[in-house]
Motif scaffolding. Sequence first.
Motif, PDB file in Angstrom:
ATOM      1  N   LEU A  17      40.592  39.201  45.971  1.00 52.41           N
ATOM      2  CA  LEU A  17      40.433  39.667  44.590  1.00 52.41           C
ATOM      3  C   LEU A  17      41.484  39.060  43.673  1.00 52.41           C
ATOM      4  O   LEU A  17      41.186  38.721  42.527  1.00 52.41           O
ATOM      5  CB  LEU A  17      40.501  41.189  44.525  1.00 52.41           C
ATOM      6  CG  LEU A  17      39.233  41.922  44.916  1.00 52.41           C
ATOM      7  CD1 LEU A  17      39.521  43.398  45.119  1.00 52.41           C
ATOM      8  CD2 LEU A  17      38.163  41.733  43.870  1.00 52.41           C
ATOM      9  N   GLY A  18      42.708  38.942  44.166  1.00 53.17           N
ATOM     10  CA  GLY A  18      43.745  38.300  43.368  1.00 53.17           C
ATOM     11  C   GLY A  18      43.361  36.885  42.993  1.00 53.17           C
ATOM     12  O   GLY A  18      43.542  36.446  41.848  1.00 53.17           O
ATOM     13  N   ASP A  19      42.805  36.164  43.949  1.00 55.45           N
ATOM     14  CA  ASP A  19      42.379  34.789  43.697  1.00 55.45           C
ATOM     15  C   ASP A  19      41.183  34.750  42.744  1.00 55.45           C
ATOM     16  O   ASP A  19      41.155  33.953  41.803  1.00 55.45           O
ATOM     17  CB  ASP A  19      42.027  34.113  45.027  1.00 55.45           C
ATOM     18  CG  ASP A  19      41.693  32.655  44.837  1.00 55.45           C
ATOM     19  OD1 ASP A  19      42.505  31.940  44.207  1.00 55.45           O
ATOM     20  OD2 ASP A  19      40.621  32.222  45.306  1.00 55.45           O
ATOM     21  N   ILE A  20      40.215  35.616  42.962  1.00 53.38           N
ATOM     22  CA  ILE A  20      39.014  35.641  42.107  1.00 53.38           C
ATOM     23  C   ILE A  20      39.376  35.993  40.669  1.00 53.38           C
ATOM     24  O   ILE A  20      38.917  35.344  39.729  1.00 53.38           O
ATOM     25  CB  ILE A  20      37.972  36.634  42.666  1.00 53.38           C
ATOM     26  CG1 ILE A  20      37.409  36.119  43.992  1.00 53.38           C
ATOM     27  CG2 ILE A  20      36.856  36.878  41.664  1.00 53.38           C
ATOM     28  CD1 ILE A  20      36.608  37.147  44.763  1.00 53.38           C
ATOM     29  N   LEU A  21      40.212  37.016  40.492  1.00 56.60           N
ATOM     30  CA  LEU A  21      40.553  37.457  39.133  1.00 56.60           C
ATOM     31  C   LEU A  21      41.391  36.429  38.390  1.00 56.60           C
ATOM     32  O   LEU A  21      41.311  36.324  37.170  1.00 56.60           O
ATOM     33  CB  LEU A  21      41.268  38.805  39.173  1.00 56.60           C
ATOM     34  CG  LEU A  21      40.428  39.989  39.644  1.00 56.60           C
ATOM     35  CD1 LEU A  21      41.273  41.254  39.687  1.00 56.60           C
ATOM     36  CD2 LEU A  21      39.216  40.188  38.763  1.00 56.60           C
ATOM     37  N   SER A  22      42.197  35.674  39.110  1.00 54.69           N
ATOM     38  CA  SER A  22      43.048  34.701  38.424  1.00 54.69           C
ATOM     39  C   SER A  22      42.333  33.379  38.163  1.00 54.69           C
ATOM     40  O   SER A  22      42.673  32.681  37.213  1.00 54.69           O
ATOM     41  CB  SER A  22      44.321  34.446  39.228  1.00 54.69           C
ATOM     42  OG  SER A  22      44.009  33.805  40.450  1.00 54.69           O
ATOM     43  N   PHE A  32      45.759  39.549  31.654  1.00 54.13           N
ATOM     44  CA  PHE A  32      46.596  39.286  32.818  1.00 54.13           C
ATOM     45  C   PHE A  32      46.513  40.487  33.757  1.00 54.13           C
ATOM     46  O   PHE A  32      47.037  41.551  33.462  1.00 54.13           O
ATOM     47  CB  PHE A  32      48.029  39.015  32.380  1.00 54.13           C
ATOM     48  CG  PHE A  32      48.926  38.617  33.501  1.00 54.13           C
ATOM     49  CD1 PHE A  32      48.812  37.372  34.088  1.00 54.13           C
ATOM     50  CD2 PHE A  32      49.868  39.513  33.985  1.00 54.13           C
ATOM     51  CE1 PHE A  32      49.640  37.015  35.135  1.00 54.13           C
ATOM     52  CE2 PHE A  32      50.697  39.166  35.024  1.00 54.13           C
ATOM     53  CZ  PHE A  32      50.585  37.912  35.606  1.00 54.13           C
ATOM     54  N   VAL A  33      45.839  40.318  34.895  1.00 55.23           N
ATOM     55  CA  VAL A  33      45.572  41.401  35.836  1.00 55.23           C
ATOM     56  C   VAL A  33      46.216  41.099  37.174  1.00 55.23           C
ATOM     57  O   VAL A  33      46.130  39.975  37.668  1.00 55.23           O
ATOM     58  CB  VAL A  33      44.051  41.593  36.035  1.00 55.23           C
ATOM     59  CG1 VAL A  33      43.767  42.671  37.055  1.00 55.23           C
ATOM     60  CG2 VAL A  33      43.371  41.905  34.733  1.00 55.23           C
ATOM     61  N   THR A  34      46.864  42.112  37.757  1.00 56.88           N
ATOM     62  CA  THR A  34      47.428  42.001  39.096  1.00 56.88           C
ATOM     63  C   THR A  34      46.812  43.087  39.973  1.00 56.88           C
ATOM     64  O   THR A  34      46.790  44.251  39.579  1.00 56.88           O
ATOM     65  CB  THR A  34      48.957  42.191  39.062  1.00 56.88           C
ATOM     66  OG1 THR A  34      49.519  41.242  38.165  1.00 56.88           O
ATOM     67  CG2 THR A  34      49.567  42.005  40.434  1.00 56.88           C
TER      68      THR A  34
END
Length: 114
Positions: A17-22, A32-34
Amino acid sequence: MSNLRANRVSEQMKKELGDILSRKIKDPRVGFVTVTDVQVSGDLQQAKVFISIFGEDQQKEDTLVGLAKSKGFIRTEIGKRIRLRKTPEISFEIDEAIQYGNKIERILSDLNKE
């Protein structure tokens, strides 16, 4: 045994999810989402994604709306990256723990100054 598998799936989802959202989400509302945590149910049907959003309250609301609109795409991407029989249904929630920690830190530093 089920709990161990749910933990492994949640950690893998957090990473993906971190990779997809960034990289993949092009919605201008999403700021900017973490991804801070992912909790997957024992039957791997539901996933609660806790996120931290940088910005003001209006930006946070816009980001949540943008993520809600992108749920289908995000779920499809997760399904491609993680081999599961059924991809969990995703729900996004703002993680208040960081803001709460900052508030406590500010209170403690104010007490130390006095």
